[in-house]
Design an enzyme around this catalytic site. Structure first.
Site, PDB file in Angstrom:
ATOM      1  CB  THR A 176      -0.864   0.035   1.211  1.00  0.00           C
ATOM      2  OG1 THR A 176      -0.027   0.382   2.466  1.00  0.00           O
ATOM      3  CG2 THR A 176      -1.564  -1.307   1.348  1.00  0.00           C
ATOM      4  CG  ASP A 177      -0.172   4.830  -1.871  1.00  0.00           C
ATOM      5  OD1 ASP A 177       0.510   4.036  -2.627  1.00  0.00           O
ATOM      6  OD2 ASP A 177      -1.205   5.535  -2.128  1.00  0.00           O
ATOM      7  CB  CYS A 178       0.800   4.020   4.807  1.00  0.00           C
ATOM      8  SG  CYS A 178      -0.713   3.113   4.425  1.00  0.00           S
ATOM      9  CE1 TYR A 179       2.298  -0.580   8.239  1.00  0.00           C
ATOM     10  CE2 TYR A 179       0.527   0.575   7.452  1.00  0.00           C
ATOM     11  CZ  TYR A 179       1.109   0.368   8.409  1.00  0.00           C
ATOM     12  OH  TYR A 179       0.715   0.890   9.709  1.00  0.00           O
ATOM     13  N   PRO A 180       4.722  -0.215   1.836  1.00  0.00           N
ATOM     14  CG  PRO A 180       6.818   0.974   1.767  1.00  0.00           C
ATOM     15  CD  PRO A 180       5.609   0.774   2.631  1.00  0.00           C
TER      16      PRO A 180
END
Lengths: 402, 135
Positions: free
Chosen positions: A137-141
């Site tokens: 995700t954008d916050c958990y790449p």
């Protein structure tokens, strides 16, 4: 009449009189109920045996860059963990198995390693290999993580028993003509053996049959440290038939327990391999019972010849979910090593360790005597025999358009 | 004098033949049957404790092998790991020779090696993997 506050005051001064649930019997015989209720402050109870509904949850901390385990797939030493929470919380159940374990394909399976063993190793301070694959995700790449983890580096590690301390349990036998492999152990054909699994006189809930002192929030001994009763356990079934003295004649009450895994000892948490069945975890539990009055005392003074267990055929009645029993036997008979079923003498085996339960009852007794362990008052009661609360079977319903 | 424990495997065709008595008659050996599983038309297993002269014992075993009986020494290599054992006692009713017993007072489980016939049922029956067997 005493209050928990008064008992705690005596514990604090090192003056409390504490005995185990086995020791109380001789005291009450010698001194009588009235004097004993005044004299004795606390009776300790305990149990040690396999309980598959045990698990741990833990937080591994965030790596850099971050990864979201929730919604991904995670294994620990190849054993599946449940990651369906936020980014770095995991749950591991005692019966979880590595994907490549052959289960019962080669019957009976050995189940040499699984969740229970992993929990024991984690507590022993061993490094375990965590492997995770997930989506980014954008916050958990990050999508992949493989690392050693160790209990000392985890943020929280908590033992959580969804169910433990069964108040009474079945005696398992096999009336068929072939060996069967069950969670109650290997059962020889034609009533070749009878296996039971409670610590009898020391069983916590058999000493407080109506849950008058044990409730939500009760402080306990859990695998070497202090834990708590978190809730009633799953399959809690307080409204079963009872004896005149209130002792359930069938599996009845259960407890959900919680405690800090980091403070526990593998002496009291043991991985278990049940041949032909699966893996589990044995957990050591000790529960203090404050002797508030003569009524509470009367419950801890019930003898093993007044406690009965139903004998169940695990080759037919149990797997088919039928409520048939082959009769009742007392704990005194079970512990003698032989019981009689249908005029046949059957040797008994126990899955719980009475020796370890005694050790726990004595450790807890000493903690209290030395002022290291104060009693807690439950914050809410457990549903009891008058609650109408019942353990229901699953009502299967046909799924439409399937 | 020698005292040995052996496991004899009888193939189906030998199960109904009188063989073992020859150990007494021809070789002067004494034996004690520790375990027997003999069914007509099936392979049979006999666990014996044999006493006698060392030389005669070896001759006797040679005789058995010549008749087609498979002889396997019962090395008493079942052992109990006391650190792994939790003294539950689920093994006790499984043991066919009462080699696993419980002290009535302490509830401690003891392994009496001399009684063990190395059948191995305790090895699979122990949930804590406290029992192991090595041939």
């Amino acid at each position: 009449m005493k209050t928990i506050e008064e008992i705690n005051e005596r514990i604090g001064k090192g003056e409390a009189v504490v005995v185990t649930a086995e020791e109380i019997l001789d005291i009450v015989k010698e001194k009588g109920a009235k004097k004993t209720a005044q004299l004795v402050d606390v009776v300790t109870t305990a149990t040690f045996g396999p309980m598959c509904s045990s698990g741990i949850y833990f937080n591994i901390g965030h790596p850099k860059p971050r990864i979201k385990l929730g919604g991904g797939k995670v294994t620990l030493n190849k054993v599946s963990c449940y990651p369906g929470f936020a980014a770095s919380d995991l749950f591991l159940g005692a019966s979880s198995l590595p994907e490549e374990d052959p289960r019962n394909q080669i019957y009976p399976g050995e189940f040499r390693y699984g969740g229970g063993h992993l929990i024991q190793e984690l507590v022993e301070g061993k490094d375990l290999i965590l492997e995770a694959t997930t989506y980014d995700t954008d916050c958990y790449p990050r999508k992949y993580l493989k690392t050693y983890i160790n209990i000392k580096d985890l943020n929280e590690a908590v033992l959580f028993n969804l169910r433990n301390c069964y108040q009474n349990y079945n005696v398992a036998v096999n009336a068929s003509s072939h060996v069967i492999y069950t969670y109650m152990g290997v059962l020889k054909p034609n009533l070749g053996n009878a296996n039971y699994s409670t610590c009898g006189k020391l069983n916590p809930l058999l000493n407080d049959p109506y849950y008058k002192t044990i409730g939500i929030g009760t402080k306990i001994f859990l695998a070497g440290t202090c834990g708590f009763v978190a809730w009633w356990g799953t399959q809690h079934n307080p409204c079963v038939e009872r004896t005149e003295k209130g002792i359930p004649k069938f599996p009845a009450g259960t407890l959900a327990l919680i405690g800090n895994l980091k403070e526990m000892s593998s002496h009291w948490l043991r991985g278990v391999s049940i041949y032909g069945y699966g893996v589990s975890l044995s957990v050591g539990v000790g529960i203090p019972i404050p002797i508030l009055n003569e009524e509470i005392l009367s419950y801890v003074c019930v003898d093993e010849n007044e406690m009965f267990s139903p004998v169940v055929d695990y080759s037919s009645a149990y797997p088919q979910g039928k409520e048939e029993i082959l009769g009742f036997v007392s704990y005194a008979e079970l512990k003698s090593g032989r019981i009689k079923i249908a005029n046949k003498e059957v040797p008994t085996g126990c899955l719980s360790s009475i020796k370890k339960a005694r050790e726990i009852a004595n450790i807890l007794k000493n903690w209290i005597k030395e002022g290291k362990f104060l009693l807690s008052k439950p914050v809410a009661p457990l549903p009891s025999a008058d609650s109408g609360y019942r353990f229901k079977p699953l009502k299967e319903r046909k799924v439409e358009n399937d | 004098m020698t005292k040995r424990r052996v496991v004899l495997h009888f193939p189906k065709e030998l199960v109904d033949k009188p063989i073992v008595y020859r150990l007494v008659k021809d070789f002067g050996l004494e034996f004690n049957i520790l375990k027997a599983e003999v069914n007509p038309k099936e392979e049979g297993v006999l666990v014996l404790e044999i006493r006698g002269n060392e030389e005669e014992f070896l001759k006797g075993m040679e005789f058995l092998e010549d008749t087609g009986v498979k002889v396997q020494p019962l090395s008493q290599d079942v052992s109990m790991d006391k650190d792994k054992c939790v003294d539950c006692g689920v093994c006790i009713p499984l043991c066919p020779t009462q080699a696993l017993v419980r002290d009535e007072a302490s509830f401690k489980v003891e392994f009496i090696k001399e009684r063990c016939i190395a059948c191995g049922i305790c090895v699979s029956g122990c949930p804590y993997k406290a029992m192991s067997i090595k041939f």
